[in-house]
Write a protein that holds these residues in place. Structure first.
Motif, PDB file in Angstrom:
ATOM      1  N   THR A 111     -49.648 -25.927   6.535  1.00 60.86           N
ATOM      2  CA  THR A 111     -48.254 -25.574   6.816  1.00 60.86           C
ATOM      3  C   THR A 111     -47.412 -25.500   5.557  1.00 60.86           C
ATOM      4  O   THR A 111     -46.418 -24.774   5.530  1.00 60.86           O
ATOM      5  N   ASP A 112     -47.783 -26.240   4.510  1.00 63.30           N
ATOM      6  CA  ASP A 112     -46.990 -26.229   3.284  1.00 63.30           C
ATOM      7  C   ASP A 112     -47.885 -26.551   2.095  1.00 63.30           C
ATOM      8  O   ASP A 112     -48.733 -27.438   2.179  1.00 63.30           O
ATOM      9  N   VAL A 113     -47.698 -25.812   1.017  1.00 61.22           N
ATOM     10  CA  VAL A 113     -48.426 -26.061  -0.229  1.00 61.22           C
ATOM     11  C   VAL A 113     -47.414 -26.083  -1.356  1.00 61.22           C
ATOM     12  O   VAL A 113     -46.618 -25.163  -1.492  1.00 61.22           O
ATOM     13  N   GLN A 114     -47.424 -27.166  -2.148  1.00 67.65           N
ATOM     14  CA  GLN A 114     -46.525 -27.295  -3.298  1.00 67.65           C
ATOM     15  C   GLN A 114     -47.375 -27.454  -4.544  1.00 67.65           C
ATOM     16  O   GLN A 114     -48.191 -28.372  -4.636  1.00 67.65           O
ATOM     17  N   TYR A 115     -47.176 -26.572  -5.514  1.00 69.26           N
ATOM     18  CA  TYR A 115     -47.908 -26.638  -6.777  1.00 69.26           C
ATOM     19  C   TYR A 115     -46.992 -27.228  -7.838  1.00 69.26           C
ATOM     20  O   TYR A 115     -45.868 -26.784  -8.005  1.00 69.26           O
ATOM     21  N   THR A 116     -47.473 -28.238  -8.523  1.00 69.94           N
ATOM     22  CA  THR A 116     -46.769 -28.784  -9.679  1.00 69.94           C
ATOM     23  C   THR A 116     -47.715 -28.704 -10.866  1.00 69.94           C
ATOM     24  O   THR A 116     -48.833 -28.211 -10.745  1.00 69.94           O
ATOM     25  N   ASN A 117     -47.279 -29.200 -11.999  1.00 71.76           N
ATOM     26  CA  ASN A 117     -48.108 -29.113 -13.201  1.00 71.76           C
ATOM     27  C   ASN A 117     -49.427 -29.862 -13.085  1.00 71.76           C
ATOM     28  O   ASN A 117     -50.444 -29.420 -13.592  1.00 71.76           O
ATOM     29  N   ASP A 118     -49.404 -31.001 -12.422  1.00 71.27           N
ATOM     30  CA  ASP A 118     -50.605 -31.833 -12.415  1.00 71.27           C
ATOM     31  C   ASP A 118     -51.314 -31.922 -11.071  1.00 71.27           C
ATOM     32  O   ASP A 118     -52.427 -32.415 -11.005  1.00 71.27           O
ATOM     33  N   LYS A 119     -50.689 -31.464  -9.993  1.00 69.77           N
ATOM     34  CA  LYS A 119     -51.356 -31.584  -8.693  1.00 69.77           C
ATOM     35  C   LYS A 119     -50.851 -30.558  -7.695  1.00 69.77           C
ATOM     36  O   LYS A 119     -49.823 -29.922  -7.885  1.00 69.77           O
ATOM     37  N   THR A 120     -51.600 -30.432  -6.628  1.00 65.75           N
ATOM     38  CA  THR A 120     -51.249 -29.566  -5.509  1.00 65.75           C
ATOM     39  C   THR A 120     -51.095 -30.454  -4.280  1.00 65.75           C
ATOM     40  O   THR A 120     -52.019 -31.190  -3.929  1.00 65.75           O
ATOM     41  N   LYS A 121     -49.936 -30.398  -3.640  1.00 67.28           N
ATOM     42  CA  LYS A 121     -49.703 -31.159  -2.416  1.00 67.28           C
ATOM     43  C   LYS A 121     -49.829 -30.217  -1.237  1.00 67.28           C
ATOM     44  O   LYS A 121     -49.234 -29.149  -1.224  1.00 67.28           O
ATOM     45  N   ILE A 122     -50.589 -30.640  -0.247  1.00 66.10           N
ATOM     46  CA  ILE A 122     -50.860 -29.803   0.919  1.00 66.10           C
ATOM     47  C   ILE A 122     -50.476 -30.567   2.171  1.00 66.10           C
ATOM     48  O   ILE A 122     -50.804 -31.750   2.311  1.00 66.10           O
ATOM     49  N   CYS A 152     -63.719 -28.741  -9.540  1.00 64.33           N
ATOM     50  CA  CYS A 152     -63.569 -27.603  -8.621  1.00 64.33           C
ATOM     51  C   CYS A 152     -62.117 -27.394  -8.186  1.00 64.33           C
ATOM     52  O   CYS A 152     -61.861 -26.810  -7.148  1.00 64.33           O
ATOM     53  N   TYR A 153     -61.153 -27.852  -8.973  1.00 61.97           N
ATOM     54  CA  TYR A 153     -59.740 -27.665  -8.634  1.00 61.97           C
ATOM     55  C   TYR A 153     -59.398 -26.181  -8.539  1.00 61.97           C
ATOM     56  O   TYR A 153     -58.685 -25.755  -7.634  1.00 61.97           O
ATOM     57  N   ASN A 154     -59.903 -25.397  -9.486  1.00 61.37           N
ATOM     58  CA  ASN A 154     -59.601 -23.959  -9.479  1.00 61.37           C
ATOM     59  C   ASN A 154     -60.179 -23.281  -8.242  1.00 61.37           C
ATOM     60  O   ASN A 154     -59.536 -22.412  -7.650  1.00 61.37           O
ATOM     61  N   MET A 155     -61.388 -23.693  -7.847  1.00 63.05           N
ATOM     62  CA  MET A 155     -61.989 -23.110  -6.642  1.00 63.05           C
ATOM     63  C   MET A 155     -61.178 -23.495  -5.406  1.00 63.05           C
ATOM     64  O   MET A 155     -61.017 -22.694  -4.489  1.00 63.05           O
ATOM     65  N   PHE A 156     -60.643 -24.716  -5.408  1.00 63.86           N
ATOM     66  CA  PHE A 156     -59.826 -25.159  -4.287  1.00 63.86           C
ATOM     67  C   PHE A 156     -58.539 -24.342  -4.211  1.00 63.86           C
ATOM     68  O   PHE A 156     -58.095 -23.953  -3.134  1.00 63.86           O
ATOM     69  N   GLN A 184     -58.176 -21.275  -5.250  1.00 66.86           N
ATOM     70  CA  GLN A 184     -58.555 -19.957  -4.737  1.00 66.86           C
ATOM     71  C   GLN A 184     -58.767 -20.012  -3.231  1.00 66.86           C
ATOM     72  O   GLN A 184     -58.410 -19.080  -2.509  1.00 66.86           O
ATOM     73  N   TRP A 185     -59.359 -21.078  -2.739  1.00 64.06           N
ATOM     74  CA  TRP A 185     -59.599 -21.241  -1.301  1.00 64.06           C
ATOM     75  C   TRP A 185     -58.278 -21.242  -0.537  1.00 64.06           C
ATOM     76  O   TRP A 185     -58.165 -20.699   0.556  1.00 64.06           O
ATOM     77  N   LEU A 186     -57.239 -21.868  -1.141  1.00 65.06           N
ATOM     78  CA  LEU A 186     -55.920 -21.905  -0.518  1.00 65.06           C
ATOM     79  C   LEU A 186     -55.181 -20.575  -0.644  1.00 65.06           C
ATOM     80  O   LEU A 186     -54.155 -20.372  -0.018  1.00 65.06           O
ATOM     81  N   GLY A 187     -55.678 -19.684  -1.484  1.00 61.30           N
ATOM     82  CA  GLY A 187     -55.015 -18.406  -1.687  1.00 61.30           C
ATOM     83  C   GLY A 187     -54.043 -18.448  -2.844  1.00 61.30           C
ATOM     84  O   GLY A 187     -53.142 -17.618  -2.941  1.00 61.30           O
ATOM     85  N   TYR A 188     -54.216 -19.406  -3.742  1.00 63.29           N
ATOM     86  CA  TYR A 188     -53.328 -19.559  -4.900  1.00 63.29           C
ATOM     87  C   TYR A 188     -53.774 -18.668  -6.039  1.00 63.29           C
ATOM     88  O   TYR A 188     -54.893 -18.544  -6.367  1.00 63.29           O
TER      89      TYR A 188
END
Length: 175
Positions: free
Chosen positions: A139-150, A165-169, A171-175
């Motif tokens: 329902t919500d994705v917030q990207y910051t410099n050090d983490k992604t909150k979902i 695998c942060y980058n793959m994650f 991409q999986w979210l559509g980022y």
């Protein structure tokens, strides 16, 4: 070298070194397996915290244990009227609390993971039941410099940029 130093080396340092070497080998093998897994099928991968966190926490546990042993031996050696139990217990309880905190965090870093298989993500938290969600449940994705909150299906999840695998994650979210 004093007798105390020899005993510390024999009973704490050598077993601790062997534990750390074993941990490094096991976690390196697990990391290599995750990399092979991600290369073989980009739709299936596991996001985990880096090995260095676990190693540093285990090392801190060993250091605090050695400090507790030295503290106890010094207090006993300097005491002229028997063993000062209250002073020993007070110091060892404080250092023991730091030891337990290190072990709890090491357990969290070793246990927490997000396994992606196609459209489904299976989250394994350190201290609660596993749960699954898919991309449509986010329902919500917030990207910051050090983490992604979902936020997904009433649950919150944070994935740190330094995770494997942060980058793959992303991409999986559509980022």
């Amino acid at each position: 070298m004093g007798e105390t130093a020899k005993q510390i080396i024999e009973y704490v340092a050598i077993p601790s070194f062997l534990i750390i070497v074993n941990l490094v080998v096991q976690l390196s093998l697990e990391r290599a397996q995750r990399k092979r897994e991600a290369k073989s099928d980009p739709g299936c991968f596991t996001v985990r915290m880096p090995v260095i966190f676990t190693i540093s926490l285990i090392t801190a546990f060993i250091v605090f244990t050695v400090i507790a042993v030295f503290f106890t031996r010094q207090v006993i050696a300097q005491s002229t009227e028997g063993i000062p139990w209250s002073q020993i217990l007070t110091g060892d309880i404080g250092i023991g609390a730091l030891d337990i905190l290190c072990l709890v965090y090491a357990y969290m870093f070793m246990r927490q993971k997000v396994e992606i298989n196609g459209d489904t993500a299976k989250v394994t938290p350190a201290f609660s039941k596993r749960y699954t969600f898919n991309v449509l449940d986010v329902t919500d994705v917030q990207y910051t410099n050090d983490k992604t909150k979902i936020k997904a299906v009433g649950r919150k999840l944070s994935v740190y940029r330094i995770c494997y695998c942060y980058n793959m994650f992303g991409q999986w979210l559509g980022y």
